[in-house]
Design a protein around this motif. Structure first.
Motif, PDB file in Angstrom:
ATOM      1  N   ALA A   1      -0.069   4.952   2.108  1.00  0.00           N
ATOM      2  CA  ALA A   1       1.156   3.839   1.785  1.00  0.00           C
ATOM      3  C   ALA A   1       2.245   5.146   1.587  1.00  0.00           C
ATOM      4  O   ALA A   1       3.500   4.982   1.946  1.00  0.00           O
ATOM      5  CB  ALA A   1       0.936   3.674   0.226  1.00  0.00           C
ATOM      6  N   ASN A   2       2.184   6.367   1.083  1.00  0.00           N
ATOM      7  CA  ASN A   2       2.970   7.413   1.016  1.00  0.00           C
ATOM      8  C   ASN A   2       3.440   8.178   2.277  1.00  0.00           C
ATOM      9  O   ASN A   2       4.821   8.370   2.468  1.00  0.00           O
ATOM     10  CB  ASN A   2       2.617   8.424   0.025  1.00  0.00           C
ATOM     11  CG  ASN A   2       2.419   8.123  -1.275  1.00  0.00           C
ATOM     12  OD1 ASN A   2       3.327   7.082  -1.799  1.00  0.00           O
ATOM     13  ND2 ASN A   2       1.590   8.443  -2.265  1.00  0.00           N
ATOM     14  N   PHE A   3       2.677   8.093   3.365  1.00  0.00           N
ATOM     15  CA  PHE A   3       3.151   8.880   4.463  1.00  0.00           C
ATOM     16  C   PHE A   3       3.109   8.130   5.847  1.00  0.00           C
ATOM     17  O   PHE A   3       3.413   8.763   6.753  1.00  0.00           O
ATOM     18  CB  PHE A   3       1.880   9.960   4.758  1.00  0.00           C
ATOM     19  CG  PHE A   3       1.769  11.155   3.651  1.00  0.00           C
ATOM     20  CD1 PHE A   3       2.934  12.042   3.125  1.00  0.00           C
ATOM     21  CD2 PHE A   3       0.789  11.200   2.730  1.00  0.00           C
ATOM     22  CE1 PHE A   3       2.922  12.724   2.499  1.00  0.00           C
ATOM     23  CE2 PHE A   3       0.535  11.966   1.875  1.00  0.00           C
ATOM     24  CZ  PHE A   3       1.893  12.757   1.685  1.00  0.00           C
ATOM     25  N   THR A   4       2.885   6.759   6.035  1.00  0.00           N
ATOM     26  CA  THR A   4       3.120   5.871   6.782  1.00  0.00           C
ATOM     27  C   THR A   4       4.117   4.886   6.621  1.00  0.00           C
ATOM     28  O   THR A   4       4.655   4.686   5.784  1.00  0.00           O
ATOM     29  CB  THR A   4       1.854   5.289   7.378  1.00  0.00           C
ATOM     30  OG1 THR A   4       1.326   4.502   6.349  1.00  0.00           O
ATOM     31  CG2 THR A   4       0.680   6.227   7.722  1.00  0.00           C
ATOM     32  N   HIS A   5       4.528   4.474   7.858  1.00  0.00           N
ATOM     33  CA  HIS A   5       5.764   3.159   7.679  1.00  0.00           C
ATOM     34  C   HIS A   5       5.149   2.221   9.207  1.00  0.00           C
ATOM     35  O   HIS A   5       4.459   2.513   9.865  1.00  0.00           O
ATOM     36  CB  HIS A   5       7.097   3.702   7.836  1.00  0.00           C
ATOM     37  CG  HIS A   5       7.455   4.903   8.976  1.00  0.00           C
ATOM     38  ND1 HIS A   5       7.601   4.101  10.337  1.00  0.00           N
ATOM     39  CD2 HIS A   5       7.059   6.167   8.945  1.00  0.00           C
ATOM     40  CE1 HIS A   5       7.732   5.452  11.085  1.00  0.00           C
ATOM     41  NE2 HIS A   5       7.412   6.341  10.176  1.00  0.00           N
TER      42      HIS A   5
ATOM     43  N   LEU B   1       0.286  -1.562  -0.780  1.00  0.00           N
ATOM     44  CA  LEU B   1      -0.381  -0.847  -1.941  1.00  0.00           C
ATOM     45  C   LEU B   1      -0.586  -1.687  -3.208  1.00  0.00           C
ATOM     46  O   LEU B   1       0.517  -2.175  -3.775  1.00  0.00           O
ATOM     47  CB  LEU B   1       0.231   0.338  -2.147  1.00  0.00           C
ATOM     48  CG  LEU B   1      -0.512   1.324  -3.138  1.00  0.00           C
ATOM     49  CD1 LEU B   1      -1.957   1.518  -2.541  1.00  0.00           C
ATOM     50  CD2 LEU B   1      -0.060   2.658  -3.501  1.00  0.00           C
TER      51      LEU B   1
ATOM     52  N   ASP C   1       4.813  -2.189   7.155  1.00  0.00           N
ATOM     53  CA  ASP C   1       4.734  -1.092   6.071  1.00  0.00           C
ATOM     54  C   ASP C   1       3.390  -1.583   5.239  1.00  0.00           C
ATOM     55  O   ASP C   1       3.119  -2.826   5.059  1.00  0.00           O
ATOM     56  CB  ASP C   1       5.862  -1.231   5.094  1.00  0.00           C
ATOM     57  CG  ASP C   1       6.982  -0.432   5.642  1.00  0.00           C
ATOM     58  OD1 ASP C   1       6.752   0.460   6.553  1.00  0.00           O
ATOM     59  OD2 ASP C   1       7.965  -0.501   5.033  1.00  0.00           O
TER      60      ASP C   1
ATOM     61  N   GLN D   1      -7.846   7.254  -3.050  1.00  0.00           N
ATOM     62  CA  GLN D   1      -6.788   8.143  -2.658  1.00  0.00           C
ATOM     63  C   GLN D   1      -6.236   7.890  -1.174  1.00  0.00           C
ATOM     64  O   GLN D   1      -4.956   8.028  -0.919  1.00  0.00           O
ATOM     65  CB  GLN D   1      -7.151   9.479  -2.872  1.00  0.00           C
ATOM     66  CG  GLN D   1      -6.192  10.617  -2.757  1.00  0.00           C
ATOM     67  CD  GLN D   1      -5.051  10.699  -3.691  1.00  0.00           C
ATOM     68  OE1 GLN D   1      -5.493  10.387  -4.843  1.00  0.00           O
ATOM     69  NE2 GLN D   1      -3.946  10.614  -3.512  1.00  0.00           N
TER      70      GLN D   1
ATOM     71  N   GLU E   1      -3.517   5.447  -1.278  1.00  0.00           N
ATOM     72  CA  GLU E   1      -2.249   6.013  -1.763  1.00  0.00           C
ATOM     73  C   GLU E   1      -1.520   6.672  -0.879  1.00  0.00           C
ATOM     74  O   GLU E   1      -0.432   6.812  -0.520  1.00  0.00           O
ATOM     75  CB  GLU E   1      -2.553   6.680  -3.143  1.00  0.00           C
ATOM     76  CG  GLU E   1      -2.872   5.643  -4.090  1.00  0.00           C
ATOM     77  CD  GLU E   1      -3.285   6.436  -5.524  1.00  0.00           C
ATOM     78  OE1 GLU E   1      -3.602   7.634  -5.400  1.00  0.00           O
ATOM     79  OE2 GLU E   1      -3.157   5.890  -6.394  1.00  0.00           O
ATOM     80  N   ASN E   2      -2.493   7.707  -0.076  1.00  0.00           N
ATOM     81  CA  ASN E   2      -1.542   8.718   0.921  1.00  0.00           C
ATOM     82  C   ASN E   2      -1.143   7.982   2.133  1.00  0.00           C
ATOM     83  O   ASN E   2      -0.093   8.108   2.449  1.00  0.00           O
ATOM     84  CB  ASN E   2      -2.836   9.488   1.451  1.00  0.00           C
ATOM     85  CG  ASN E   2      -3.305  10.561   0.587  1.00  0.00           C
ATOM     86  OD1 ASN E   2      -2.624  10.566  -0.561  1.00  0.00           O
ATOM     87  ND2 ASN E   2      -4.515  11.152   0.732  1.00  0.00           N
TER      88      ASN E   2
ATOM     89  N   ARG F   1       6.230  12.929  12.148  1.00  0.00           N
ATOM     90  CA  ARG F   1       7.294  12.191  11.596  1.00  0.00           C
ATOM     91  C   ARG F   1       8.687  12.055  12.419  1.00  0.00           C
ATOM     92  O   ARG F   1       9.017  10.949  12.497  1.00  0.00           O
ATOM     93  CB  ARG F   1       7.786  12.693  10.146  1.00  0.00           C
ATOM     94  CG  ARG F   1       8.297  11.657   9.128  1.00  0.00           C
ATOM     95  CD  ARG F   1       8.614  12.449   7.843  1.00  0.00           C
ATOM     96  NE  ARG F   1       7.235  12.262   7.138  1.00  0.00           N
ATOM     97  CZ  ARG F   1       7.258  11.598   6.033  1.00  0.00           C
ATOM     98  NH1 ARG F   1       8.193  11.064   5.363  1.00  0.00           N
ATOM     99  NH2 ARG F   1       5.973  11.565   5.522  1.00  0.00           N
TER     100      ARG F   1
END
Length: 156
Positions: free
Chosen positions: A62-66, A17, A14, A56, A59-60, A106
């Motif tokens: 970190a929010n949308f990937t894994h 951030l 992961d 930005q 942040e994107n 996803r």
């Protein structure tokens, strides 16, 4: 001078951030990228490339990937150095990504993660890469045929 990097690979873990004291978002991650050739044993080797992305986009990401997400990045190679707590000079080479793009849905990513296909790094990435290379060798655009009813548009 040209310093351009384009990579496609899977996240090895992961995204981490963090925020600077000036409240700038920064994310670090490692990208597993399979080599395009095989070694003497007939296996493809994988490079693990350290990357960083800012603001930005960080942040994107970190929010949308894994872990295991298939992504593409564009950026540049950068070197830096610092002195660690033992007084040793540490040199770091990393990719500073300007942007990233998710390369699978996803549901595809979750399905592959459940099947454990992120180990080995040779699955879909190399298959997609081979498909892409094969497309360049053949004409993949079907030619339109005049089937009697087709009329060329007239210009006004």
């Amino acid at each position: 001078m040209i310093n351009n990097v384009v990579l496609v690979g899977r996240l090895t873990k992961d995204v981490e951030l963090r925020y600077t004291p000036q409240n700038q978002a920064t994310a670090t991650f490692s990208l597993a990228v399979s080599r395009s050739f095989k070694n003497a044993n007939g296996e493809r080797e994988t490079d693990f490339i350290n990357c960083v992305i800012w603001r930005q986009q960080a942040e994107n990401m970190a929010n949308f990937t894994h872990k295991g997400s298939l992504i593409g990045i564009t950026g540049r190679i950068q070197t830096r150095n610092y002195e660690n707590q033992q007084g040793q000079r540490i040199y770091v080479t990393e990719v500073v990504a300007d942007s990233f793009q998710l390369l699978e849905s996803r549901s595809q990513g979750q399905q592959q993660q459940q099947q454990g296909q992120y180990q080995g790094q040779q699955g879909n990435y190399n298959q997609n890469q081979n498909n892409y290379q094969n497309q360049g060798q053949q004409n993949t655009v079907p030619q339109q045929q005049n089937q009697g009813n087709y009329q060329r548009p007239t210009s006004r």
